[in-house]
Design a protein around this motif. Structure first.
Motif: not given
Lengths: 291, 361
Positions: A158, A160-161, A213, A233, A245, A247, B232, B245-249, B251-252, B267, B269
């Motif tokens: 990812s 931003t995460l 992820e 994580y 999701m 990506h 998205s 902003n950002g898929a990972g953030l 999702m988290a 969801f 993004d």
């Protein structure tokens, strides 16, 4: 240092575009701060002879390489042409190719990566934020202000995460050796396993945070392959099946690659898995206490 | 995007893979002129975008004399709540043996992965579980136009040689049509030769434009609306709207909502460089979901300008509560703008999510 350092000369493809120009500026600001070489050449077909933030632009990778000693590149070319850029750079002999571009058709990516592999080049991404080795080099778009130098490697699918986790680590006084975003696409050049192999050979890296992820099993495959202590994580516990999701690679398909089974497999292999990002610093500290 | 069976079979035909004689009909009356070409035994297959169609009553066996009535019956059915608008009427094959053939993308080797098994059809899932070795595998270097003959021999084992050509044709279709999955199950042998009795084909979402596909049918209306803005978006069923902003953030953030005992409504993004107008559209879109009681905005990044985001949230002018976590440039200005209008801004994602869960509890 795992993919480059202060001495690495970087080429940017798509140098005259909005993204390319903006990030050449930021990468070279960082290079000046740490005393590195940074971006020394740009390429945009048809724009040869121009300059971007004082960096000379060439029409082709070959022309740029005739004039400059570059070993790494960062690609900001739009999706339709980005795979061709990867192939052009591998053909020119660039060692490390970072592809930032999102939405490259996966068949193009597979071909470009296969070609790069045959040429002996390494591809990071696509659909990634690149990498940053604090105090050494920034290749990509990561916001350098959040980073601090230390001994924890971070590998993530990812953008931003990753910044979120780096920010948490830095605030907790835990510095990073290298932070790398390997990309959110289903097919990526460097996988967790490849990066972990580099971290194993890097004397600075003592532990690794692995941010994965939903989709595929590259996290488990990577964690299994290394002896380095890891904290993981996995994002996407609440992802419904067959939905992408954000990506391209973040999808639970055919009942496979869901977060819970990934977490279970990681734990079975003895890898501690954080249930939320803010737990990561404490878990890293615990790793250091036990090893 | 997943193709429907008749679309998938059109692709197979284009690449020279035999498919049963068949016609797509949109009403029972359209069947009459084709009855002669379909022969005595006919199968009617509802073309609906759901899995498990057969078990849900979407496939009917008929004869020349009963087919039109059977088609009428099937058009009157609902298959897992979906109306039947199209039926593929096909000649029913006299099957001698069923094989399984599938091509997908292997993330580990970064190459197309071919799977072939001697016992296809509905049995394949139990085979995969109980005897995984019975499914033979090969990965093909993506720069090769054809599957090397030795690889085909390895895949085939004792299966008829002509199936080798079909595997190679499917591989070409897989590459040329930008597929992420191309599957024939069952691939059947009959006295007339080998046929693809059923077909599954999924096209890479990143290649829809160059494949001439304009509308991604896999998305809901709201998801498509979001796509137009470059977001998205995935619809979920809870009451906490999410913008990140950002898929990972993002999702988290959803996972954190679950962790604290809440349920996310979506969801979303917004992508990079969120200017005020994009943020405004995102907030309005999420607020338009009837179940949304509160919206969590979680934006992080070096280049995100917090004052821009704040302006976007304010100009959206929605009735639901918005709880904001912002980190980036101009953070103080953003905070000032929001607090002036009475919005809540908290410093970590744990805090915003906890707050939102409290509000909906």
């Amino acid at each position: 240092m795992i993919y480059g350092d202060k001495k690495t000369g970087i080429l940017v493809q798509g140098a005259t575009g909005k993204q390319g120009e903006f990030h050449i500026g930021l990468m070279n600001t960082y290079a000046r701060e740490v005393g590195g070489r940074g971006v020394i050449a740009g390429v945009t077909p048809g724009k040869g002879g121009q300059q971007v933030h004082g960096v000379p632009v060439y029409n082709t990778v070959k022309e740029a390489m005739r004039e400059h000693d570059v070993t790494a590149s960062v690609i900001f070319v739009p999706a339709g042409a980005a795979a061709d850029s990867i192939i052009e750079e591998a053909n020119g002999g660039i060692e490390t190719i970072v592809a930032i571009t999102e939405h490259i058709p996966v068949h193009d990516t597979m071909k470009a990566i296969a070609y790069a592999q045959a040429q002996g080049s390494v591809v990071i991404g696509p659909n990634c934020p690149g990498l940053l080795t604090p105090g050494e080099v920034k290749m990509g778009i990561m916001p350098s202000g959040l980073f601090s130098r230390g001994s924890v490697g971070v590998i993530s699918r990812s953008g931003t995460l990753t910044y979120e986790v780096v920010d948490e680590l830095t605030r907790a006084g835990i510095g990073q050796s290298t932070v790398i975003g390997i990309g959110g696409d289903p097919v990526i050049g460097q996988t967790f396993m490849d990066v972990l192999e580099r971290f194993e050979k890097d004397p600075q890296t003592k532990a690794v945070v692995l941010i994965g992820e939903v989709g595929g099993n590259l996290e488990e495959e990577g964690a299994k392959s290394t002896d380095l202590p890891i904290v993981a994580y996995i994002a996407g516990k609440s992802a419904p099946p067959d939905k992408r999701m954000g990506h391209a690679g973040a999808i639970v398909e055919g009942g496979e690659g869901d977060a819970r089974s990934k977490i279970a497999r990681l734990k079975k292999n003895g890898v501690p898995v954080a249930s939320r990002p803010s737990e990561i610093p404490e878990m890293v500290r615990a790793l250091f206490r036990t090893c | 995007m997943k193709l429907r069976e008749y679309e998938a079979k059109k692709v197979l035909k284009e690449f020279g893979i035999p498919v049963p004689a068949g016609f797509l009909i949109k009403s029972a009356d359209e069947l009459a002129p084709h009855l002669n070409d379909l022969g005595e035994n006919i199968v009617l297959k509802a073309q609906v975008d759901v899995g498990g169609r057969g078990k849900a009553g979407g496939i009917l066996m008929a004869h020349r004399g009963t087919a039109i009535q059977a088609a009428k019956d099937l058009f009157a059915e609902k298959i897992k709540d979906l109306p039947v608008r199209e039926i593929l009427a096909e000649q029913r094959l006299e099957i001698q043996h069923e094989y399984f053939l599938s091509i997908t993308i292997d993330r580990s080797t970064k190459q197309p992965l071919i799977l072939f098994a001697d016992n296809g059809g509905v049995e394949i899932e139990t085979t995969a579980q109980d005897r995984p070795d019975a499914i033979r595998k090969a990965v093909v270097m993506p720069l090769m136009r054809d599957i090397p003959p030795f690889m085909l021999r390895e895949l085939l084992g004792s299966a008829p040689k002509e199936i080798g050509q079909i595997i190679n044709k499917l591989y070409r279709a897989f590459c040329d049509k930008d597929a992420v999955l191309a599957e024939i199950n069952p691939l059947v042998t009959t006295s007339q030769g080998v046929f693809a009795a059923d077909a599954k084909f999924i096209v890479d979402d990143n290649a829809l434009a160059r494949q001439g596909i304009r509308v991604n049918r896999d998305l809901t209306d709201r998801e498509r609306e979001a796509e137009k803005h470059g977001f998205s978006y995935v619809e979920l069923s809870g009451s906490i709207g999410v913008i990140g902003n950002g898929a990972g953030l993002t999702m988290a953030t959803l996972d954190l909502i679950e962790f604290y005992g809440g349920k996310a409504a979506n969801f979303l993004d917004v992508g990079g460089g969120a200017e005020s107008e994009r943020v405004m559209h995102a907030v309005r879109l999420v607020a338009s979901v009837p179940s949304v009681k509160v919206i969590v905005v979680n934006l992080l990044g070096g280049i995100t300008k917090c004052d821009e985001v704040a302006k976007g949230i304010i100009s959206a002018g929605i009735s639901q509560k918005v709880i904001v976590r912002l980190a980036g440039t101009n953070e103080a200005e953003g905070r000032k703008l929001l607090s002036k209008k009475g919005y809540e801004m908290l410093s970590t994602m744990d805090l915003v999510v906890k707050k939102a869960v409290e509000v909906t509890a």
